[in-house]
Enzyme design. Structure first.
Site, PDB file in Angstrom:
ATOM      1  N   GLU A  35      48.883  20.069   3.445  1.00 16.91           N
ATOM      2  CA  GLU A  35      48.342  21.702   2.432  1.00 16.91           C
ATOM      3  C   GLU A  35      48.676  23.050   3.275  1.00 16.91           C
ATOM      4  OE1 GLU A  35      44.500  22.375   0.219  1.00 16.91           O
ATOM      5  OE2 GLU A  35      44.346  20.201  -0.587  1.00 16.91           O
TER       6      GLU A  35
ATOM      7  N   GLU B  33      39.520  16.452   1.955  1.00 11.94           N
ATOM      8  CA  GLU B  33      38.731  17.106   2.242  1.00 11.94           C
ATOM      9  C   GLU B  33      36.768  16.828   2.169  1.00 11.94           C
ATOM     10  OE1 GLU B  33      38.910  20.830   1.381  1.00 11.94           O
ATOM     11  OE2 GLU B  33      41.314  21.358   2.529  1.00 11.94           O
TER      12      GLU B  33
HETATM   13  C1  FCB Z   1      41.565  23.390   0.181  1.00 13.72           C
HETATM   14  C2  FCB Z   1      41.824  22.432  -1.593  1.00 13.72           C
HETATM   15  C3  FCB Z   1      43.055  22.283  -2.818  1.00 13.72           C
HETATM   16  C4  FCB Z   1      42.412  23.628  -2.633  1.00 13.72           C
HETATM   17  C5  FCB Z   1      43.090  24.752  -1.959  1.00 13.72           C
HETATM   18  C6  FCB Z   1      43.586  26.379  -1.392  1.00 13.72           C
HETATM   19  O1  FCB Z   1      40.814  23.419   0.446  1.00 13.72           O
HETATM   20  O2  FCB Z   1      42.186  21.488  -1.317  1.00 13.72           O
HETATM   21  O3  FCB Z   1      42.482  22.065  -3.673  1.00 13.72           O
HETATM   22  O4  FCB Z   1      42.562  24.859  -3.373  1.00 13.72           O
HETATM   23  O5  FCB Z   1      41.805  24.837  -0.924  1.00 13.72           O
END
Ligand code: FCB
Length: 466
Positions: free
Chosen positions: A347, A160
């Protein structure tokens, strides 16, 4: 078609603790946590889930989950305390042990090289707005390629970069807590450049495991069918989406977006764009929610002329809208617009207010031969979230998008950045006082899903056909 990969994810600063162990240097998050008011309640990652020491327990959990891949991140300050120079052997040994044990358990080690823990010494030298930080990232990455290249099954260079640049240097909500739009754009360019340089180093070594970057694109939906809302939605998503994907796929920076940000001048030097556009084997996307946006009058600080539309959606404990079909839409939109060869949802997950309750003794739970825990966490909301989002992912795949895997965020409740331990994203509940881990109901749900029992095809004989 390649088999679908199910995994679980964590990141070093959020789970490891052992902040001062074995020569580990300080990172911008260690410092940020000590700045009054920066992190909720002054919480820090000093102890977190204690995973640096308790990783064998985490491995047991991963085995019980049955996942095919574990996405973790390497803590840069454990490898180079000051962000440059000779590596610390203890740090490398730690990640080698972890990878070896994962492989022995039949779980692919998926390593993120940079998940936000920039060594403080590099921030003191200017941080991501400085070009040299990109070179330092590539050197560090190359150390990892040399030390772990025979074990890691999948590499993600940067997690990110939008958050690292815009929350870290633009809005000041994340480490290092600077607030300057111009610096944020410089940081974004150098994060991409660091990715490109690391990629070049990787190719030079001739390693075979797939490598890519992880983004958190935003593809908001227009609040209404009006053309002006569609245009507003495009403007609203550009900073997290086209600003990164255009250069990664060889299209340079999106002029329409830069034109709306007078301070935005990515410091591109000759050859940078070629490096950034080096071919990747895969793209990771982190998806949590989708906003609806509408056109709004432009004003000072709002040159993009959009605003979030009010929403009736149910929300997670983060206040984020629950929109599983937004994940479907995003995958379809991204893979239509950019030539993405393979995409992984690196994620996806949700925070809810989980409370452990005593489990009835010998109450037939969990539903297997597993030894029953003394506590149970009935996190129905998370199960519904995971089920619907995993289904959205598979629907996109069935409709032809090259989605090849999905990682639940997160294996464990952990340190949620500036919100500290107040937000629980885990499949496993962590009692931060004792370090005890309690699989939540969603853990058993995800185990069954991974095993093909929750979203799979109907059992043979029921599937219709000729
Ligand atoms: C993302 C991050 C991760 C976590 C999630 C909830 O932005 O990459 O580390 O904190 O959010």
């Amino acid at each position: 078609m390649r088999p679908f990969l199910w995994g679980a994810a964590t990141a070093a600063y959020q789970v490891e603790g052992s902040a001062g162990a074995e020569g580990r240097g300080s990172s911008i998050w260690d410092e940020f946590c000590r700045r009054p008011g920066a992190v909720l309640g002054g919480m820090t990652g000093d102890l977190a889930c204690d995973s640096y020491r308790r990783w064998p327990e985490d491995l047991e959990l991963l085995k019980r989950l049955g996942v095919g891949s574990y996405r973790f991140s390497v803590a840069w300050p454990r490898i180079q305390a000051e962000g440059s120079g000779r590596p610390l052997q203890a740090g490398l040994d730690h990640y080698r042990r972890l990878c070896e044990a994962l492989l022995e358990a039949g779980i692919e080690p998926a390593a993120t090289i940079y998940h936000w823990d920039l060594p403080s010494a590099l921030e003191a030298a200017g941080g991501w707005p400085e070009r040299d930080t990109a070179r330092r990232l590539a050197d560090y990455a190359d150390i990892l390629f040399g030390a772990l290249g025979d074990l890691v099954g999948r590499w993600f260079t940067v997690n990110e970069p939008w958050c690292a640049a815009f929350l870290g240097y633009g809005q000041g909500l994340h480490a290092p807590g600077r607030r300057d739009e111009g610096e944020a754009y410089r940081a974004a360019h150098h994060l991409l450049l660091g990715h490109g340089l690391a990629l070049r180093a990787y190719r030079a070594r001739g390693l075979a495991a797939p490598i890519g970057i992880v983004l958190n694109p935003s593809t908001p939906r227009p609040a209404t069918a009006r053309a002006e809302d569609a245009a507003a939605a495009e403007r609203a998503g550009a900073q997290r989406t086209a600003l990164f994907l255009d250069p990664l796929y060889g299209r340079g920076y999106p002029e329409a977006h830069l034109a709306l940000h007078p301070a935005a001048r990515p410091p591109v030097e000759e050859g940078d764009l070629e490096l950034i556009a080096g071919p990747c084997d895969m793209l990771g996307i982190n998806y949590y929610d989708e906003d609806a946006v509408e056109a709004a009058p432009a004003g000072p600080g709002r040159l993009e002329a959009w605003r979030k539309a009010p929403s009736w959606r149910e929300k997670t404990d983060m206040g984020w809208d629950i929109v599983p079909e937004g994940l479907y839409r995003q995958i379809m939109a991204l893979t239509r617009r950019w030539p993405i060869g393979a995409l992984y949802v690196t994620e996806n997950g949700a925070a809810f207010r989980d409370e452990p309750e005593p489990a009835p003794p010998a109450g037939g739970f969990p539903p297997s031969a597993e030894p029953g825990p003394a506590f149970r966490v009935r996190d129905r909301g998370r199960i519904e979230y995971l089920r619907s989002h995993a289904a959205a992912c598979l629907r996109a795949r069935a409709d032809g998008a090259p989605v090849e895997g999905y990682y639940a965020w997160s294996l464990l409740d952990n340190f949620e950045w500036s919100l500290g331990y107040s937000k629980r994203f885990g499949l496993v509940y962590v009692d931060f006082a004792s370090g005890e881990r309690i699989p939540k109901d969603s853990f058993w749900f995800y185990r069954d899903l991974v095993a093909g029992q929750e979203l799979g095809a109907p059992p043979a004989g029921l599937s219709g056909g000729s």
